[in-house]
Enzyme design. Structure first.
Site, PDB file in Angstrom:
ATOM      1  N   GLY A  66      -5.159  -9.068   3.223  1.00 16.50           N
ATOM      2  CA  GLY A  66      -5.853  -8.079   2.307  1.00 16.50           C
ATOM      3  C   GLY A  66      -5.170  -7.891   0.963  1.00 16.50           C
ATOM      4  O   GLY A  66      -5.191  -6.760   0.374  1.00 16.50           O
ATOM      5  N   CYS A  93      11.569  20.610  -6.688  1.00 18.69           N
ATOM      6  CA  CYS A  93      12.290  19.749  -5.908  1.00 18.69           C
ATOM      7  C   CYS A  93      12.634  20.595  -4.544  1.00 18.69           C
ATOM      8  O   CYS A  93      13.314  21.528  -4.731  1.00 18.69           O
ATOM      9  CB  CYS A  93      13.446  19.040  -6.446  1.00 18.69           C
ATOM     10  SG  CYS A  93      14.359  18.162  -5.640  1.00 18.69           S
ATOM     11  N   ASP A 137      -0.376   4.217   0.936  1.00 22.57           N
ATOM     12  CA  ASP A 137      -1.091   4.963   2.122  1.00 22.57           C
ATOM     13  C   ASP A 137      -0.276   4.976   3.158  1.00 22.57           C
ATOM     14  O   ASP A 137       0.937   4.119   3.250  1.00 22.57           O
ATOM     15  CB  ASP A 137      -2.547   4.769   2.361  1.00 22.57           C
ATOM     16  CG  ASP A 137      -2.456   3.128   2.995  1.00 22.57           C
ATOM     17  OD1 ASP A 137      -2.035   2.913   4.005  1.00 22.57           O
ATOM     18  OD2 ASP A 137      -3.327   2.378   2.520  1.00 22.57           O
ATOM     19  N   HIS A 145       5.904  -0.720  -2.631  1.00 21.86           N
ATOM     20  CA  HIS A 145       5.202  -0.024  -3.872  1.00 21.86           C
ATOM     21  C   HIS A 145       5.375   1.783  -3.634  1.00 21.86           C
ATOM     22  O   HIS A 145       4.853   2.272  -4.408  1.00 21.86           O
ATOM     23  CB  HIS A 145       3.993  -0.542  -4.243  1.00 21.86           C
ATOM     24  CG  HIS A 145       3.685  -1.828  -4.487  1.00 21.86           C
ATOM     25  ND1 HIS A 145       2.789  -2.517  -4.519  1.00 21.86           N
ATOM     26  CD2 HIS A 145       4.965  -2.808  -5.031  1.00 21.86           C
ATOM     27  CE1 HIS A 145       2.943  -3.701  -5.375  1.00 21.86           C
ATOM     28  NE2 HIS A 145       4.283  -3.929  -5.440  1.00 21.86           N
ATOM     29  N   ASN A 199       0.822  -1.103  -0.074  1.00 22.83           N
ATOM     30  CA  ASN A 199       0.000   0.013   0.061  1.00 22.83           C
ATOM     31  C   ASN A 199       0.636   1.124  -0.112  1.00 22.83           C
ATOM     32  O   ASN A 199       2.016   1.302   0.499  1.00 22.83           O
ATOM     33  CB  ASN A 199      -1.005  -0.024   1.171  1.00 22.83           C
ATOM     34  CG  ASN A 199      -1.728  -1.273   1.225  1.00 22.83           C
ATOM     35  OD1 ASN A 199      -1.771  -1.713   0.183  1.00 22.83           O
ATOM     36  ND2 ASN A 199      -2.328  -1.503   2.330  1.00 22.83           N
TER      37      ASN A 199
HETATM   38  N1  APR Z   1     -10.600  -7.456   4.731  1.00 22.71           N
HETATM   39  C1  APR Z   1      -9.940  -8.094   4.145  1.00 22.71           C
HETATM   40  N2  APR Z   1      -9.595  -8.357   2.763  1.00 22.71           N
HETATM   41  C2  APR Z   1     -10.382  -7.354   1.963  1.00 22.71           C
HETATM   42  C3  APR Z   1     -11.229  -6.464   2.434  1.00 22.71           C
HETATM   43  C4  APR Z   1     -11.170  -6.345   4.032  1.00 22.71           C
HETATM   44  N3  APR Z   1     -12.003  -5.695   4.534  1.00 22.71           N
HETATM   45  N4  APR Z   1     -11.728  -5.739   1.532  1.00 22.71           N
HETATM   46  C5  APR Z   1     -11.242  -6.340   0.453  1.00 22.71           C
HETATM   47  N5  APR Z   1     -10.302  -7.389   0.595  1.00 22.71           N
HETATM   48  C6  APR Z   1      -9.455  -8.140  -0.348  1.00 22.71           C
HETATM   49  C7  APR Z   1     -10.116  -8.351  -1.619  1.00 22.71           C
HETATM   50  O1  APR Z   1     -10.921  -9.537  -1.303  1.00 22.71           O
HETATM   51  C8  APR Z   1      -8.936  -8.621  -2.708  1.00 22.71           C
HETATM   52  O2  APR Z   1      -8.794 -10.047  -2.720  1.00 22.71           O
HETATM   53  O3  APR Z   1      -8.245  -7.581  -0.573  1.00 22.71           O
HETATM   54  C9  APR Z   1      -7.835  -7.776  -1.641  1.00 22.71           C
HETATM   55  C10 APR Z   1      -7.222  -6.374  -2.451  1.00 22.71           C
HETATM   56  O4  APR Z   1      -7.010  -6.944  -3.599  1.00 22.71           O
HETATM   57  P1  APR Z   1      -6.420  -5.863  -4.896  1.00 22.71           P
HETATM   58  O5  APR Z   1      -7.261  -4.718  -4.877  1.00 22.71           O
HETATM   59  O6  APR Z   1      -6.009  -6.553  -6.059  1.00 22.71           O
HETATM   60  O7  APR Z   1      -5.128  -5.128  -4.098  1.00 22.71           O
HETATM   61  P2  APR Z   1      -3.611  -5.476  -3.907  1.00 22.71           P
HETATM   62  O8  APR Z   1      -3.488  -7.074  -3.802  1.00 22.71           O
HETATM   63  O9  APR Z   1      -3.159  -4.857  -2.678  1.00 22.71           O
HETATM   64  O10 APR Z   1      -2.763  -5.065  -5.181  1.00 22.71           O
HETATM   65  C11 APR Z   1      -1.542  -5.339  -5.264  1.00 22.71           C
HETATM   66  O11 APR Z   1      -1.619  -4.054  -7.398  1.00 22.71           O
HETATM   67  O12 APR Z   1      -2.254  -2.329  -8.693  1.00 22.71           O
HETATM   68  C12 APR Z   1      -1.090  -2.690  -7.810  1.00 22.71           C
HETATM   69  O13 APR Z   1       0.541  -1.613  -6.744  1.00 22.71           O
HETATM   70  C13 APR Z   1      -0.930  -1.945  -6.779  1.00 22.71           C
HETATM   71  O14 APR Z   1      -0.118  -2.576  -4.497  1.00 22.71           O
HETATM   72  C14 APR Z   1      -1.271  -2.863  -5.519  1.00 22.71           C
HETATM   73  C15 APR Z   1      -1.028  -4.235  -6.025  1.00 22.71           C
END
Ligand code: APR
Length: 255
Positions: free
Chosen positions: A193, A153, A111, A126, A109
């Site tokens: 997550g 900068c 954030d 990231h 993340n």
């Molecule tokens: N609690 C637990 N899991 C959750 C919740 C919650 N409240 N809400 C959503 N999720 C899960 C979803 O089911 C999903 O499997 O979190 C996951 C989020 O997946 P993505 O949206 O694909 O996010 P992420 O895996 O962090 O993406 C990886 O992709 O685009 C790039 O750089 C970006 O860091 C990011 C990377």
């Protein structure tokens, strides 16, 4: 929300008595911040806040349309001011302060909710929304508020050369050597997550298992790599993570 436990193909009890957990690596993704109000990436239609991720999260997109990319990240940076860490971030910060063994929290993340909750042993693989990167002098620095195309900068003063310090598709994630070393030396790998769709993070569980670690996943649904985990706990991070950390701190032999 009730928790569901999905046994994996290689199911074994995660906390078998006598298991000596000393070193832990935790990977988090967008799902851990969802209950704070930040959008995840992969919805049913693959769109995110009206954009295809590829249109705003690649070096090519930045070269093609820097104004669009800056506007996108400026909006996300502004949104940070409206959200707070949730129970999952707070529980991980508690673990960081109380766990006497090695611990590394690797987040995908961008954030700042982990550090605002108090996590210290943290890598943003990231990048970070709250940092800028000058393409002229190569310095990275804290950035609050909008960046825009004309940003100067804070190190060399050059204007128009600052980009968000975000690892885009096609770029190398940060601190991979340190992460790899921690994964190879951990006893427990935990994924929270994340959909398991983006490498190299999606491959961490495989490395951890090959090197002898147990692996636990907590997610709203089984991730793409869920069969690699000893155990998948299905539910909301805000419920599952504090529960797991209570369990870990009260039952595991300490380092
Ligand atoms: N609690 C637990 N899991 C959750 C919740 C919650 N409240 N809400 C959503 N999720 C899960 C979803 O089911 C999903 O499997 O979190 C996951 C989020 O997946 P993505 O949206 O694909 O996010 P992420 O895996 O962090 O993406 C990886 O992709 O685009 C790039 O750089 C970006 O860091 C990011 C990377």
């Amino acid at each position: 929300m009730p928790m569901r436990i999905v046994p994996s193909l290689i199911a074994q009890p995660l906390y078998a008595s006598g298991m000596d957990i000393r070193n832990i690596v935790i990977l988090t993704g967008a799902g851990i911040s969802a209950e704070s109000g930040l959008a995840t990436f992969r919805g049913p239609d693959g769109l995110w806040e009206g954009h295809r991720v590829e249109d705003v999260a690649t070096p090519e997109a930045f070269r093609r349309d820097p104004a669009l990319v800056h506007a996108f990240y400026d909006a996300r940076r502004a949104k940070l001011g409206t959200v707070e860490p949730n129970a999952a971030h707070q529980a991980l910060a508690r673990l960081d302060s109380e766990w006497p063994g090695e611990l590394l929290l690797v987040t995908q993340n961008v954030d700042d909710l982990h550090e605002r909750a108090g996590s210290k042993r943290l890598i943003h693989m990231h990048g970070e929304l709250t940092k800028g990167w000058c393409l002229r002098c190569d310095e990275r620095f804290r950035w609050i508020g909008p960046m825009g195309e004309g940003a100067a900068c804070s190190s060399c003063g050059a204007a128009g050369m600052v980009r968000p310090d975000i690892v885009w598709f096609g770029e190398m994630p940060y601190e991979m050597e340190r992460i790899d070393e921690a994964i190879r030396g951990c006893d427990l790998f935990v994924s929270i997550g994340t959909s398991g769709a983006v490498y190299p993070a999606a491959g961490f569980v495989q490395t951890a298992r090959y090197c002898g670690a147990r692996a636990l996943e907590m997610n709203l649904e089984p991730s793409l790599g869920s069969t690699m985990f000893n155990e998948s706990r299905i539910g909301r991070a805000g419920d599952l993570v504090p529960q797991w950390i209570d369990e870990l701190l009260s039952s595991s032999p300490r380092a």
